[in-house]
Write a protein that holds these residues in place. Structure first.
Motif, PDB file in Angstrom:
ATOM      1  N   GLY A 289       0.799  -1.204   0.000  1.00  0.00           N
ATOM      2  CA  GLY A 289       0.000   0.000   0.000  1.00  0.00           C
ATOM      3  C   GLY A 289       0.834   1.257   0.000  1.00  0.00           C
ATOM      4  N   SER A 290       0.251   2.348   0.495  1.00  0.00           N
ATOM      5  CA  SER A 290       0.929   3.647   0.571  1.00  0.00           C
ATOM      6  C   SER A 290       0.534   4.337   1.863  1.00  0.00           C
ATOM      7  CB  SER A 290       0.550   4.529  -0.626  1.00  0.00           C
ATOM      8  OG  SER A 290       1.006   3.980  -1.842  1.00  0.00           O
ATOM      9  N   ILE A 291       1.506   5.058   2.450  1.00  0.00           N
ATOM     10  CA  ILE A 291       1.285   5.819   3.683  1.00  0.00           C
ATOM     11  C   ILE A 291       1.852   7.219   3.496  1.00  0.00           C
ATOM     12  CG2 ILE A 291       1.864   6.017   6.128  1.00  0.00           C
ATOM     13  CD1 ILE A 291       1.922   3.047   6.338  1.00  0.00           C
ATOM     14  N   GLN A 292       1.162   8.194   4.045  1.00  0.00           N
ATOM     15  CA  GLN A 292       1.604   9.584   3.944  1.00  0.00           C
ATOM     16  C   GLN A 292       1.611  10.214   5.328  1.00  0.00           C
ATOM     17  OE1 GLN A 292       0.145  12.291   0.730  1.00  0.00           O
ATOM     18  NE2 GLN A 292      -0.774  13.452   2.410  1.00  0.00           N
ATOM     19  N   MET A 302      -0.904  10.965   9.933  1.00  0.00           N
ATOM     20  CA  MET A 302      -0.630   9.838   9.045  1.00  0.00           C
ATOM     21  C   MET A 302      -1.926   9.382   8.381  1.00  0.00           C
ATOM     22  SD  MET A 302       0.761   6.019  10.019  1.00  0.00           S
ATOM     23  CE  MET A 302       2.180   6.673  10.870  1.00  0.00           C
ATOM     24  N   SER A 303      -1.872   9.193   7.084  1.00  0.00           N
ATOM     25  CA  SER A 303      -3.012   8.655   6.350  1.00  0.00           C
ATOM     26  C   SER A 303      -2.500   7.609   5.372  1.00  0.00           C
ATOM     27  CB  SER A 303      -3.756   9.766   5.601  1.00  0.00           C
ATOM     28  OG  SER A 303      -2.881  10.418   4.691  1.00  0.00           O
ATOM     29  N   GLY A 304      -3.384   6.708   4.968  1.00  0.00           N
ATOM     30  CA  GLY A 304      -2.926   5.685   4.041  1.00  0.00           C
ATOM     31  C   GLY A 304      -3.952   4.610   3.800  1.00  0.00           C
ATOM     32  N   ASP A 305      -3.558   3.674   2.964  1.00  0.00           N
ATOM     33  CA  ASP A 305      -4.409   2.560   2.566  1.00  0.00           C
ATOM     34  C   ASP A 305      -3.519   1.343   2.396  1.00  0.00           C
ATOM     35  OD1 ASP A 305      -6.364   0.866   1.531  1.00  0.00           O
ATOM     36  OD2 ASP A 305      -7.314   2.484   0.401  1.00  0.00           O
ATOM     37  N   MET A 306      -3.785   0.278   3.168  1.00  0.00           N
ATOM     38  CA  MET A 306      -2.958  -0.925   3.113  1.00  0.00           C
ATOM     39  C   MET A 306      -3.825  -2.154   2.865  1.00  0.00           C
ATOM     40  SD  MET A 306      -0.075  -0.381   6.086  1.00  0.00           S
ATOM     41  CE  MET A 306      -1.245  -0.126   7.412  1.00  0.00           C
ATOM     42  N   THR A 307      -3.248  -3.130   2.172  1.00  0.00           N
ATOM     43  CA  THR A 307      -3.946  -4.380   1.888  1.00  0.00           C
ATOM     44  C   THR A 307      -3.040  -5.561   2.227  1.00  0.00           C
ATOM     45  OG1 THR A 307      -3.173  -4.438  -0.411  1.00  0.00           O
ATOM     46  CG2 THR A 307      -5.276  -3.333   0.026  1.00  0.00           C
ATOM     47  N   VAL A 348      -6.086   5.577   8.678  1.00  0.00           N
ATOM     48  CA  VAL A 348      -5.517   4.532   7.831  1.00  0.00           C
ATOM     49  C   VAL A 348      -6.548   3.428   7.634  1.00  0.00           C
ATOM     50  CG1 VAL A 348      -3.668   2.839   7.570  1.00  0.00           C
ATOM     51  CG2 VAL A 348      -3.189   5.042   8.669  1.00  0.00           C
ATOM     52  N   LYS A 349      -6.726   3.012   6.388  1.00  0.00           N
ATOM     53  CA  LYS A 349      -7.638   1.918   6.066  1.00  0.00           C
ATOM     54  C   LYS A 349      -6.831   0.645   5.798  1.00  0.00           C
ATOM     55  CE  LYS A 349     -11.083   4.974   3.964  1.00  0.00           C
ATOM     56  NZ  LYS A 349     -11.818   5.318   2.720  1.00  0.00           N
ATOM     57  N   ILE A 350      -7.328  -0.480   6.323  1.00  0.00           N
ATOM     58  CA  ILE A 350      -6.658  -1.769   6.157  1.00  0.00           C
ATOM     59  C   ILE A 350      -7.683  -2.791   5.686  1.00  0.00           C
ATOM     60  CG2 ILE A 350      -5.393  -3.620   7.302  1.00  0.00           C
ATOM     61  CD1 ILE A 350      -4.308  -1.618   9.255  1.00  0.00           C
ATOM     62  N   ARG A 351      -7.297  -3.567   4.681  1.00  0.00           N
ATOM     63  CA  ARG A 351      -8.131  -4.671   4.191  1.00  0.00           C
ATOM     64  C   ARG A 351      -7.275  -5.915   4.071  1.00  0.00           C
ATOM     65  NH1 ARG A 351      -8.908  -0.619   0.718  1.00  0.00           N
ATOM     66  NH2 ARG A 351      -7.845  -1.731  -0.954  1.00  0.00           N
ATOM     67  N   ALA A 352      -7.793  -7.042   4.554  1.00  0.00           N
ATOM     68  CA  ALA A 352      -7.080  -8.315   4.470  1.00  0.00           C
ATOM     69  C   ALA A 352      -8.034  -9.374   3.938  1.00  0.00           C
ATOM     70  CB  ALA A 352      -6.530  -8.733   5.828  1.00  0.00           C
ATOM     71  N   THR A 353      -7.590 -10.093   2.913  1.00  0.00           N
ATOM     72  CA  THR A 353      -8.458 -11.101   2.291  1.00  0.00           C
ATOM     73  C   THR A 353      -8.609 -12.326   3.175  1.00  0.00           C
ATOM     74  OG1 THR A 353      -7.733 -10.352   0.108  1.00  0.00           O
ATOM     75  CG2 THR A 353      -8.798 -12.517   0.236  1.00  0.00           C
ATOM     76  N   ALA A 367     -11.796  -5.775   7.281  1.00  0.00           N
ATOM     77  CA  ALA A 367     -11.807  -4.393   6.791  1.00  0.00           C
ATOM     78  C   ALA A 367     -11.981  -3.472   7.986  1.00  0.00           C
ATOM     79  CB  ALA A 367     -12.937  -4.177   5.781  1.00  0.00           C
ATOM     80  N   THR A 368     -11.079  -2.513   8.125  1.00  0.00           N
ATOM     81  CA  THR A 368     -11.201  -1.572   9.224  1.00  0.00           C
ATOM     82  C   THR A 368     -10.595  -0.229   8.836  1.00  0.00           C
ATOM     83  OG1 THR A 368     -10.782  -1.222  11.583  1.00  0.00           O
ATOM     84  CG2 THR A 368      -9.014  -2.212  10.306  1.00  0.00           C
TER      85      THR A 368
END
Length: 668
Positions: A289-292, A302-307, A348-353, A367-368
């Motif tokens: 993902g990406s973090i800023q 901090m903001s971002g989106d991770m998978t 920050v958003k996180i998603r895990a399959t 998903a959180t």
């Protein structure tokens, strides 16, 4: 016109100075220059060697030898700067507005000592009021050197770094050693031939390896305006024992994890730093993902989106305090550190399959959204799939005080019985959806502390469904019924009329309000409590077979002991009296794995209402009987003593209605 007059006068004076330089040399000006700098800064500038001009196209060029510049009185070193020689060029026009721009500066054997005190004093700020950072009137655009030494001290945080610098045909070479925030530091690297100190247009190539404590980084790319670290673009590879160790490196809190490795692109533009398109591993789990991070506000944001395709809970055990052994029991008791939460706000958003839990149920589609505001951490929404259904609800941890206040509100939606116990053969014929609610709030700086002090409610139910007849006969502890099912070789499902487990929780004690598991074969009622503070269980299940089999053991089933050492079994005195104790213990073994099914349930006001009332009445009667037996035993033990005056038996406390909530409209 006035500005033109001042410009003409300045150029005339400058021309006169150049004539004097050519006629008499610059050595005559060493004293005046030193006195002027000392008067402006309060520090002594010495030029003890030759001071002369050099031939140069474009800008005037000067050379000064044996130069030193003193530190302020509060600094630990005598000098901030020393060099065998300095050569520099000067832009003339900026001098008209009081700015000194030096396009090129070359140092021979320089020594630089930089220091930052706990009070915030910086020895590199040249004015007396310590206010000229970022607006300095002296701008060095490009710096070169042959070999030198750089030292940086920040005693307030135990940071001491010493670097040796040298050059070869390919550019600058550096090595550094010391401590940062008390951790050992070791760095090596290579840069271009000229340092772009304040040049925003020229990219300075850089390649380095840095290790701070257990954290190691390899980076390669370019930087501009090195003094302000305003812009860089670096490919980076980062490894360490835990992401939480980054707090001692960059001052921003991350969760505690297992060893990790990650690589991506690190970009800074002004106050915003981005870690783009990274991939990595935390333990055996993958992340991408990406973090800023934006440092323009009162604290970093901090903001971002991770998978993640595969997330192993064992790798994130330390995140909830389970990485280290607990002092006692199984609930995680490793404390969180809410003081570190003040270092950053986050979204920050996180998603895990897929989430892997060893020897347990697989969790999927996590998903959180993690938000941190003023030391208050929320996970909303927090959702994950399990057993064909899902758990949904917000979690809030308020770390604004010394002790964290926790709030959990989860909804259990359509968990399938067969998938809930995938390793139990008899459970695979089960049909039915488990639903309910878990609402708890507590205080503590660990999971164990939060649950041990929690209050609220837990309610679970199965409105209708089917289970294996073997499971039903096991629940009834009917030996003949189990034998018939085995001999017939048929396993026709048995209907579930109602299943409910309802607990009221206060100060860490979960007390059974109602426990019913009613099928066509057996009605199982329960009572007792679970102590979340000391992890002790005291539950009693009453089977009531409906076929009155002569082989029914007619014994309650007890669940006692602790979470780490549960004790499950019937009333052995009653069973032994029947002479079938050894046989029953062999039969009950498979029942132990079914206990979670018997302990989960809730109900609506369908057939459950009557059964809940019956269970509550049975629990009251059992409590009264137990009290009477204890009283009788006490009277027998003191038969030789005068009997105490009998007291009226208080009416058993009425149990509250079970925590049963219908599904919300539109809720799956």
């Amino acid at each position: 016109m006035r500005a033109l007059k001042w410009t003409g006068a300045f150029l005339a004076v400058l021309l006169l100075v150049f004539i004097l330089f050519i006629a008499f040399g610059l050595n005559t000006l060493r004293g005046p220059v030193s006195r002027a700098v000392s008067q402006a800064t309060g520090r002594e500038l010495l030029i003890e060697g030759d001071f002369r001009t050099l031939w140069s196209w474009g800008h005037p060029r000067f050379r000064a030898e044996k130069v030193s510049f003193a530190n302020p009185d509060w600094a630990s070193e005598e000098h901030m700067f020393r060099a065998d020689a300095i050569e520099l060029t000067v832009r003339v026009l900026p001098l008209l507005i009081g700015r000194v721009v030096l396009p090129e500066v070359h140092l021979e054997r320089p020594e630089v000592f930089l220091e930052l005190t706990p009070e915030g004093q910086r020895n590199w700020l040249l004015d007396r009021d310590q206010k000229d950072e970022g607006g300095s009137r002296v701008h060095i655009l490009a710096l070169t050197l042959d070999e030198g030494y750089l030292q940086y001290d920040q005693p307030g945080v135990d940071t001491h770094i010493a670097a040796d610098l040298s050059t070869d045909a390919n550019g600058l070479i550096f090595t550094a050693k010391g401590t940062k925030n008390g951790l050992p530091l070791d760095a090596t690297g290579r840069g271009g031939p000229a340092l772009a100190l304040r040049d925003n247009r020229t990219a300075y190539p850089l390649k380095a390896q840095v290790k701070v404590g257990p954290t190691a980084a390899r980076l390669e790319g370019s930087m501009t305006n090195i003094v302000e670290l305003a812009r860089f673009d670096l490919a980076i590879e980062l490894t360490g024992k835990s992401l939480s160790d980054l707090y001692d490196v960059i001052g921003i809190a991350f969760p505690e994890t297992r060893p990790y490795r990650t690589s991506g692109r690190l970009i800074r533009d002004g106050k915003v730093t981005r870690y783009e398109n990274f991939t990595g591993k935390v333990g055996a789990s993958d992340l991408a993902g990406s973090i800023q991070v934006d440092t323009s506000g009162k604290r970093a944001f901090m903001s971002g989106d991770m998978t993640s395709k595969l997330l192993k809970l064992a790798d994130l055990g330390a995140l909830v305090g389970t990485e280290h052994e607990t002092k006692s029991g199984v609930l995680p008791d490793r404390p969180f550190d809410p003081e570190r939460w003040a270092s950053v706000d986050a979204d920050v958003k996180i998603r895990a399959t897929k989430i892997e839990r060893p020897e347990q149920l697989p969790i999927e589609n996590l998903a959180t959204r993690i938000q941190m505001r003023d030391r208050v951490l929320t996970l909303d929404p927090f959702e994950f799939g399990i057993a064909g259904g899902k758990l949904v609800g917000p979690i809030k941890l308020d770390g604004s005080k010394d002790t964290i206040r926790a709030d959990l509100r989860m909804r259990v939606q359509k968990l399938q019985l067969a998938k809930l116990f995938p390793t139990i053969k008899q459970a695979q014929a089960s049909v039915g959806d488990l639903a309910g609610v878990v609402e708890l709030h507590g205080v503590g700086n660990s999971v164990a502390g939060m649950l041990g002090s929690s209050s609220g409610k837990i309610g679970l139910f199965i409105e209708s469904g089917q289970i294996s007849p073997m499971l039903a006969q096991m629940a009834a502890m009917d030996l003949w019924g189990m034998a018939k099912v085995k001999l017939q070789g048929r396993d026709k499902p048995v209907g579930i009329r109602c299943a409910i487990a309802d607990f009221g929780v206060k100060d860490g004690l979960a007390q059974v309000n109602a426990f019913v598991f009613d099928t066509e074969i057996v009605n199982l009622a329960g009572e007792g409590s679970v102590n979340l503070k000391n992890e002790a269980m005291d539950l009693k299940l009453h089977p009531h077979p409906k076929d009155r089999s002569f082989a029914s053991l007619k014994s309650p089933l007890y669940l006692r002991g602790t979470f780490s050492a549960p004790q499950v079994g019937p009333d052995m005195k009653r069973i032994t009296a029947k002479g079938v104790g050894a046989v029953v213990m062999g039969i009950l073994n498979p029942l132990l794995a079914v206990l979670p099914l018997l302990e989960k349930g809730e109900g609506k006001d369908s057939p459950c209402a009557e059964l809940i009332a019956e269970a509550s009445a049975s629990a009251k009667k059992s409590a009264a009987t137990t009290a009477a037996e204890k009283k009788s035993a006490a009277a027998g033990a003191t038969a030789k003593q005068p009997a105490p005056q009998a007291k009226s038996q208080p009416e058993p406390q009425r149990r509250s209605r079970p925590v049963v909530e219908p599904s919300e409209p539109g809720q799956n």
